[in-house]
Design a protein around this motif. Structure first.
Motif, PDB file in Angstrom:
ATOM      1  N   LEU A  69       0.842  -1.198   0.000  1.00  0.00           N
ATOM      2  CA  LEU A  69       0.000   0.000   0.000  1.00  0.00           C
ATOM      3  C   LEU A  69       0.877   1.248   0.000  1.00  0.00           C
ATOM      4  N   PRO A  70       0.509   2.250  -0.784  1.00  0.00           N
ATOM      5  CA  PRO A  70       1.324   3.471  -0.836  1.00  0.00           C
ATOM      6  C   PRO A  70       1.434   4.145   0.538  1.00  0.00           C
ATOM      7  N   GLY A  71       2.648   4.427   0.936  1.00  0.00           N
ATOM      8  CA  GLY A  71       2.888   5.125   2.195  1.00  0.00           C
ATOM      9  C   GLY A  71       2.797   4.265   3.435  1.00  0.00           C
ATOM     10  N   ALA A  72       2.467   3.016   3.260  1.00  0.00           N
ATOM     11  CA  ALA A  72       2.258   2.150   4.422  1.00  0.00           C
ATOM     12  C   ALA A  72       3.545   1.818   5.166  1.00  0.00           C
ATOM     13  N   MET A  73       4.661   1.817   4.475  1.00  0.00           N
ATOM     14  CA  MET A  73       5.918   1.498   5.156  1.00  0.00           C
ATOM     15  C   MET A  73       6.318   2.615   6.126  1.00  0.00           C
ATOM     16  N   ILE A  74       5.919   3.840   5.802  1.00  0.00           N
ATOM     17  CA  ILE A  74       6.151   4.950   6.730  1.00  0.00           C
ATOM     18  C   ILE A  74       5.319   4.729   7.983  1.00  0.00           C
ATOM     19  N   ALA A  75       4.058   4.350   7.788  1.00  0.00           N
ATOM     20  CA  ALA A  75       3.171   4.083   8.921  1.00  0.00           C
ATOM     21  C   ALA A  75       3.670   2.893   9.739  1.00  0.00           C
ATOM     22  N   LEU A  76       4.194   1.878   9.060  1.00  0.00           N
ATOM     23  CA  LEU A  76       4.728   0.707   9.755  1.00  0.00           C
ATOM     24  C   LEU A  76       5.936   1.095  10.598  1.00  0.00           C
ATOM     25  N   ARG A  77       6.806   1.916  10.044  1.00  0.00           N
ATOM     26  CA  ARG A  77       7.985   2.362  10.791  1.00  0.00           C
ATOM     27  C   ARG A  77       7.566   3.186  12.006  1.00  0.00           C
ATOM     28  N   THR A  78       6.570   4.051  11.824  1.00  0.00           N
ATOM     29  CA  THR A  78       6.065   4.853  12.939  1.00  0.00           C
ATOM     30  C   THR A  78       5.457   3.956  14.007  1.00  0.00           C
ATOM     31  N   SER A  79       4.746   2.922  13.593  1.00  0.00           N
ATOM     32  CA  SER A  79       4.140   1.984  14.536  1.00  0.00           C
ATOM     33  C   SER A  79       5.203   1.226  15.329  1.00  0.00           C
ATOM     34  N   ILE A  80       6.224   0.764  14.663  1.00  0.00           N
ATOM     35  CA  ILE A  80       7.314   0.045  15.342  1.00  0.00           C
ATOM     36  C   ILE A  80       8.026   0.971  16.315  1.00  0.00           C
ATOM     37  N   ARG A  81       8.271   2.207  15.861  1.00  0.00           N
ATOM     38  CA  ARG A  81       8.941   3.181  16.731  1.00  0.00           C
ATOM     39  C   ARG A  81       8.092   3.462  17.972  1.00  0.00           C
ATOM     40  N   SER A  82       6.805   3.562  17.786  1.00  0.00           N
ATOM     41  CA  SER A  82       5.901   3.800  18.914  1.00  0.00           C
ATOM     42  C   SER A  82       5.849   2.597  19.848  1.00  0.00           C
TER      43      SER A  82
END
Length: 116
Positions: A69-82
């Motif tokens: 999904l477009p942009g989802a890897m950014i969201a995944l990285r943010t989720s892992i960081r959180s």
């Protein structure tokens, strides 16, 4: 006649449990360009990044389709960081995943592997 009241006050014993809450945040266990810290993850990220992305997403509790999904890897990285209380911002996540996407993916995989 003297009225004498001997009232015995029984108060329940209350034991307090103390909790230590650490509000300190941590850092990534490795730098974004430390791909050779784990050669298996590095090779997987270099030659079959879609498989590594699916594994990272699944290990985070997300769908294996997330990396597509477009942009989802950014969201995944943010989720892992959180999840791991790692310092940073969404802007940092965007920068890493826009400029060094494979290195960022490998960093997320190394972090998950280390913290399991």
């Amino acid at each position: 006649m003297a009225f004498q009241s001997n009232v015995i006050s029984s108060q329940p014993q209350v034991s307090a449990t103390q909790y230590t809450v650490s509000s300190g945040s941590s850092h990534w266990s490795s730098n974004v360009c430390d791909c050779c810290d784990d050669c298996g993850i590095c090779l997987c990220g270099a030659f079959i990044p879609c498989i590594l992305g699916c594994k990272v997403a699944q290990d985070n509790g997300d769908s294996c389709c997330l990396p597509f999904l477009p942009g989802a890897m950014i969201a995944l990285r943010t989720s892992i960081r959180s999840r791991y209380n790692i310092e940073g911002s969404v802007c940092d996540d965007w920068f890493v995943m826009a400029c060094l996407p494979l290195c960022g993916l490998c960093q997320m995989a190394r972090e998950q592997k280390l913290r399991r």
